[in-house]
Design a protein around this motif. Structure first.
Motif, short mmCIF file in Angstrom:
data_model
loop_
_atom_site.label_atom_id
_atom_site.label_comp_id
_atom_site.label_asym_id
_atom_site.label_seq_id
_atom_site.Cartn_x
_atom_site.Cartn_y
_atom_site.Cartn_z
N ARG A 2 69.73 17.59 48.02
CA ARG A 2 68.51 18.28 48.43
C ARG A 2 67.34 17.73 47.61
NH1 ARG A 2 69.08 22.71 46.16
NH2 ARG A 2 67.84 24.16 47.42
N TYR A 3 66.34 17.19 48.34
CA TYR A 3 65.23 16.51 47.67
C TYR A 3 63.92 17.28 47.85
CZ TYR A 3 68.36 12.45 47.68
OH TYR A 3 69.42 11.61 47.50
N PHE A 4 63.05 17.17 46.84
CA PHE A 4 61.68 17.68 46.92
C PHE A 4 60.77 16.52 46.53
CE2 PHE A 4 57.80 19.83 46.02
CZ PHE A 4 57.84 21.04 46.71
N PRO A 47 65.69 22.19 44.07
CA PRO A 47 66.30 21.00 44.69
C PRO A 47 67.17 20.25 43.69
CG PRO A 47 64.02 20.56 44.08
CD PRO A 47 64.24 22.03 43.85
#
Length: 294
Positions: A2-4, A47
């Motif tokens: 999960r990326y931000f 994230p």
């Protein structure tokens, strides 16, 4: 994974998001154009990896990292930078950067670095899982944590690009109030009543004055959402966020009028009608649905 993504350049954010999705490297759960706007979102969404630009107005990448780590974020950082400066690079590594991605963004470099990061993350997760298994043999089975109302609302606001805007905290408080009095059914109480309760909850000495301020902050935040979605629609109306939020949360004709102005590059001001009650109503119903499902 999960990326931000935190970058003041929209084109860079879009490029990174596209590489992640098309390369099946994970999902982008949020983005922000500045370190100031990113902080609360990252802390709420947690994230696995934050892709962060080194040079940004307000808080730069290193300062944003320090704030996030100081407030409890334990994920990984990947720095994005056009500057090749030995001292700055050394400082970034000392502060906890895992890798650097150089601008202009290169698809092959991004994929290679994100795969390395994912492998390191999986290895760390495996080690943690092994330690926990050894430490808790015979204990009860872990039950996944239910998402809080605040987390659900912030994720929706983030999709519309308004997390961290002046009225986002007011909107979160209103939805929390509504969720606590769900026996009232799907119909909203008068907005004035909700503004007054928020003003009371934040300890305002002048409820009437603060209620008007809350109303204006929320209107400005919703207007920003209209502009953000209209900008998305003007570029590509098949964008998932545009297709989902524009017709549900807003009077679509208002979105379309703003899109037309953007497409024509018109500099004349346009009055956009803000339907605050519709926005709050739909947000409340969607939050309730997601909360019951989580």
């Amino acid at each position: 994974m999960r990326y931000f993504i935190v970058d003041d350049d929209m084109a860079s954010r879009r490029m990174l998001g596209k590489v992640i999705v098309e390369g099946e490297l994970g999902v982008v759960i949020g983005e922000a154009e500045s370190g100031v706007k990113a902080t609360s979102a990252v802390l709420s969404l947690q994230p696995d990896v934050v892709l962060i630009d080194l040079l940004m107005p307000g808080l730069d990448g290193i300062e944003t990292m320090e704030q996030l780590k100081g407030q409890g974020y334990q994920g990984q950082f990947i720095m994005i930078s056009q500057i090749v400066n030995k001292e700055m690079v050394e400082e970034a590594y000392e502060k906890g950067v895992e890798f650097f991605i150089h601008k202009p963004i290169n698809r092959v470099e991004v994929q290679s670095i994100l795969k390395k990061t994912a492998e390191k993350f999986r290895l760390q997760a495996s080690l943690i899982a092994i330690r926990e298994s050894l430490a808790h043999i015979g204990t009860t089975i872990h039950v996944p944590r239910q998402q809080s109302v605040k987390e659900i609302v912030l994720a929706i606001l983030n999709d519309m690009g308004i997390i961290g805007e002046v009225g986002s905290d007011d909107i979160v408080m209103i939805i929390e109030i509504l969720m606590n009095r769900r026996d009232g059914g799907p119909q909203l109480p008068p907005l004035k009543e909700l503004y007054e309760e928020v003003a009371h909850n934040i300890g305002s000495a002048d409820i009437a004055k603060e209620s008007k301020a809350i109303e204006q902050r929320i209107r400005r935040t919703i207007l920003t959402a209209v502009n953000n979605l209209a900008s998305l629609g003007a570029v590509d109306y098949t964008t998932a966020e545009f297709e989902y939020y524009a017709p549900r949360y807003f009077d679509f004709q208002e979105i379309r009028s703003r899109m037309k102005q953007i497409e024509e590059n018109s500099q004349e001001p346009i009055k956009v009608k803000i339907n605050t009650k519709k926005f709050i109503q739909v947000l409340y119903l969607e939050t309730e649905d997601k909360f019951l499902q989580s």
